[in-house]
Design a protein around this motif. Structure first.
Motif, mmCIF file in Angstrom:
data_model
loop_
_atom_site.group_PDB
_atom_site.id
_atom_site.type_symbol
_atom_site.label_atom_id
_atom_site.label_comp_id
_atom_site.label_asym_id
_atom_site.label_seq_id
_atom_site.Cartn_x
_atom_site.Cartn_y
_atom_site.Cartn_z
ATOM 1 N N ASP A 179 59.697 14.000 34.804
ATOM 2 C CA ASP A 179 59.157 12.892 36.005
ATOM 3 C C ASP A 179 59.254 14.270 36.996
ATOM 4 O O ASP A 179 60.717 13.655 37.702
ATOM 5 C CB ASP A 179 59.191 12.297 36.141
ATOM 6 N N TRP B 11 47.609 12.453 28.931
ATOM 7 C CA TRP B 11 47.945 12.593 27.558
ATOM 8 C C TRP B 11 48.722 11.767 27.390
ATOM 9 O O TRP B 11 48.594 11.419 26.391
ATOM 10 C CB TRP B 11 48.266 14.272 28.120
ATOM 11 N N GLN B 12 49.409 11.542 28.394
ATOM 12 C CA GLN B 12 51.008 10.175 28.162
ATOM 13 C C GLN B 12 50.648 8.424 27.960
ATOM 14 O O GLN B 12 51.059 8.404 26.966
ATOM 15 C CB GLN B 12 51.953 10.965 29.357
ATOM 16 N N GLU B 13 49.795 8.774 28.825
ATOM 17 C CA GLU B 13 49.406 7.135 28.918
ATOM 18 C C GLU B 13 48.196 6.769 27.683
ATOM 19 O O GLU B 13 48.689 5.783 26.301
ATOM 20 C CB GLU B 13 48.210 7.050 29.669
ATOM 21 N N GLU C 240 58.899 14.086 22.912
ATOM 22 C CA GLU C 240 56.952 13.509 22.548
ATOM 23 C C GLU C 240 57.160 13.871 20.846
ATOM 24 O O GLU C 240 57.054 15.219 20.110
ATOM 25 C CB GLU C 240 56.515 14.421 22.999
ATOM 26 N N ALA D 99 54.892 18.729 31.635
ATOM 27 C CA ALA D 99 55.699 18.951 30.155
ATOM 28 C C ALA D 99 55.835 20.316 29.956
ATOM 29 O O ALA D 99 55.739 21.373 30.205
ATOM 30 C CB ALA D 99 54.398 18.590 29.480
ATOM 31 N N VAL E 289 58.778 16.006 28.347
ATOM 32 C CA VAL E 289 57.641 15.094 29.476
ATOM 33 C C VAL E 289 59.590 14.984 30.789
ATOM 34 O O VAL E 289 60.178 14.776 30.447
ATOM 35 C CB VAL E 289 57.386 14.296 29.498
ATOM 36 N N ILE F 295 48.015 16.084 32.117
ATOM 37 C CA ILE F 295 49.595 15.564 31.137
ATOM 38 C C ILE F 295 49.435 14.173 31.907
ATOM 39 O O ILE F 295 50.035 13.564 30.672
ATOM 40 C CB ILE F 295 50.250 16.475 31.498
ATOM 41 N N GLU F 296 49.003 13.114 32.579
ATOM 42 C CA GLU F 296 49.518 12.296 32.731
ATOM 43 C C GLU F 296 49.154 11.255 31.850
ATOM 44 O O GLU F 296 49.645 10.619 32.116
ATOM 45 C CB GLU F 296 49.346 12.234 34.349
ATOM 46 N N ILE G 101 49.482 9.128 24.283
ATOM 47 C CA ILE G 101 50.232 8.700 23.599
ATOM 48 C C ILE G 101 51.759 7.601 23.363
ATOM 49 O O ILE G 101 50.847 6.905 22.497
ATOM 50 C CB ILE G 101 51.179 10.087 23.638
ATOM 51 N N ALA G 102 50.823 6.621 24.624
ATOM 52 C CA ALA G 102 51.816 5.395 24.368
ATOM 53 C C ALA G 102 51.284 4.694 23.941
ATOM 54 O O ALA G 102 51.568 3.214 23.727
ATOM 55 C CB ALA G 102 52.331 5.189 26.265
#
Length: 451
Positions: free
Chosen positions: A23, A134-136, A14, A30, A21, A131-132, A138-139
């Motif tokens: 999966d 948070w990733q959404e 990131e 992370a 990150v 975290i999930e 950031i996208a």
């Protein structure tokens, strides 16, 4: 992309946040990455025990945004842990970047002051669900930035939106913008709220802060100072370049932010103090052989260079500032000096000592030259020695050859003599020999008298 030793899945870095990150199975985890985030520091006290126990931790977010939070729940936190912290409203996700005694030193350095004297709280360590989400968030940042620029351009606002940062719970976003003057963005906030369905916070930054958020490599070949360690920016003017005798070339003095480089202020105080000892000249120096004009000043070395010509660098003479003061005092008294260079300061031709020869940069050339001369003399002595040793032998051979020649000539002469003697006609010597009788008398032909 990089792979972790304990995981076969792909790790997605990131940018601007300093973590990857992965999966792994059913969970989204992370992992922090060192050296890929802005305003990083070296935790040089991390291996030592904390002298002053503290519950204040430094937490970093995207790019250069950092803040300080209190660990109210006494969580076992260490550097690199991803935590959920208090925000207004909701909560945000960040990474622990500094702990222990270094936190107090960093707070003092950056001048951080908590709002109303109270630090915000660290709620917990980030869970996979945090975290999930948070990733959404950031996208969505890049698309939101592009759309917000189009909206601002359509509304005719003189501003540039440089970056967008979503909060970890995806209910708020910070819009960083650059503008020369004051901008009325009240209508813009309403449009953003209707379009993105989030809370809006507008934050104005300068060109230097934008360069720090973007990052890059400077003219010195290192990472930009605004991206690596500078947190507060001071005003830089062209006077800093003049004091340091730097050419006022805009291409060399401007940084990537199109502003004057921050490093112009690093040595400004040193040059300013040194300039106080440099005499100010309003007229040329008077000497017996003419006038000398100032062409160059070495501030840190306390030396000044003068030329006999006002327009060219002719007869350049460099003297210390103390000598300049003496000449100025004599000129003001109506006297001219015989020479700018003091006799006591004239260089003397001294023989180099062993230490000077050892420190000289040309000592290796001298060594190789001496080695070549030594080998050349050695070969010459060897050749002379061989020639000297071969001379008696040659003389002996020559003597032997001459002796053989003489013997041969003598032998040949003896043989020729014996050959001549053999070929010579024989004579009768019996008459003259008393021991011989009549038998030995010569038989002569008879004459008439004898008859």
């Amino acid at each position: 992309m990089s792979n972790d030793n304990n995981c076969n899945k792909k790790h997605i870095p990131e940018p601007g946040r300093g973590f990857t990150v992965c999966d792994c199975g059913d969970e989204l985890s992370a992992q922090p990455v060192e050296g890929c985030y802005k305003l990083h520091e070296s935790a040089w006290l991390e291996e030592y025990p904390d002298n002053i126990p503290t519950d204040i931790f430094e937490v970093r977010f995207k790019n250069t945004r950092r803040s300080y939070y209190r660990n109210v729940n006494n969580l076992p936190l260490k550097r690199g842990d991803i935590v959920a912290v208090e925000a207004s409203p909701g909560h945000d996700i960040g990474i622990i970047s500094l702990t222990g005694d270094m936190v107090a030193k960093q707070i003092k350095r950056v001048g951080f002051t908590p709002f109303n004297g109270e630090y915000k709280k660290i709620y917990r360590k980030a869970r996979p669900y945090d975290i999930e989400r948070w990733q959404e968030a950031i996208a969505l940042e890049h698309d939101t930035m592009i759309q917000s620029r189009q909206i601002a351009a359509e509304m005719g606002l003189d501003m540039k939106i440089g970056d967008v940062e979503y909060q970890g719970d995806k209910i708020k976003a910070i819009f960083y913008y650059i503008a020369e003057g004051r901008v009325d963005f009240r209508e813009l906030i309403k449009v953003f709220a209707e379009r993105f369905h989030i809370r809006i916070e507008m934050k104005q930054i300068g060109a230097r802060q934008e360069a720090g958020r973007i990052g890059g490599i400077g003219a010195c070949g290192r990472e930009l100072c605004c991206a690596s360690w500078i947190s507060s920016f001071s005003s830089v003017t062209t006077n800093a370049a003049r004091v340091q005798d730097i050419s006022l070339n805009p291409l060399k003095l401007a940084g990537q932010c199109s502003k004057l480089k921050c490093c112009l202020m690093y040595e400004y105080d040193v040059y300013a103090d040194a300039r106080q000892t440099i005499p100010r000249l309003r007229e040329p120096l008077q000497a017996m052989d003419g006038e000398y004009y100032l062409v160059k000043t070495d501030i840190l070395a306390h030396k000044m260079s003068f030329s006999s010509s006002k327009d060219t660098m002719a007869n350049l003479i460099t003297i210390p500032t103390s000598r300049v003061r003496e000449i100025v005092a004599m000129n003001r008294a109506g006297h001219k000096v015989a020479s700018l260079i003091d006799e006591a300061d004239m260089p003397k031709n001294e023989e180099p000592t062993f230490r000077t020869e050892e420190d000289s940069i040309t000592r290796f050339d001298n060594q190789s030259k001496r080695r070549r001369n030594k080998n050349r003399n050695k070969n010459r002595d060897k050749g002379a020695k061989e020639a000297h040793s071969d001379k008696p032998k040659a003389q002996a051979e020559q003597t032997s050859a001459e002796g053989n020649t003489a013997n041969t000539q003598e032998k040949n002469s003896q043989e020729r003599g014996s050959q001549e003697r053999r070929n010579r006609p024989r004579r009768n010597n019996h008459r003259n020999n008393p021991r011989q009788g009549n038998n030995g008398a010569d038989h002569q032909p008879k004459t008439e008298n004898n008859q």
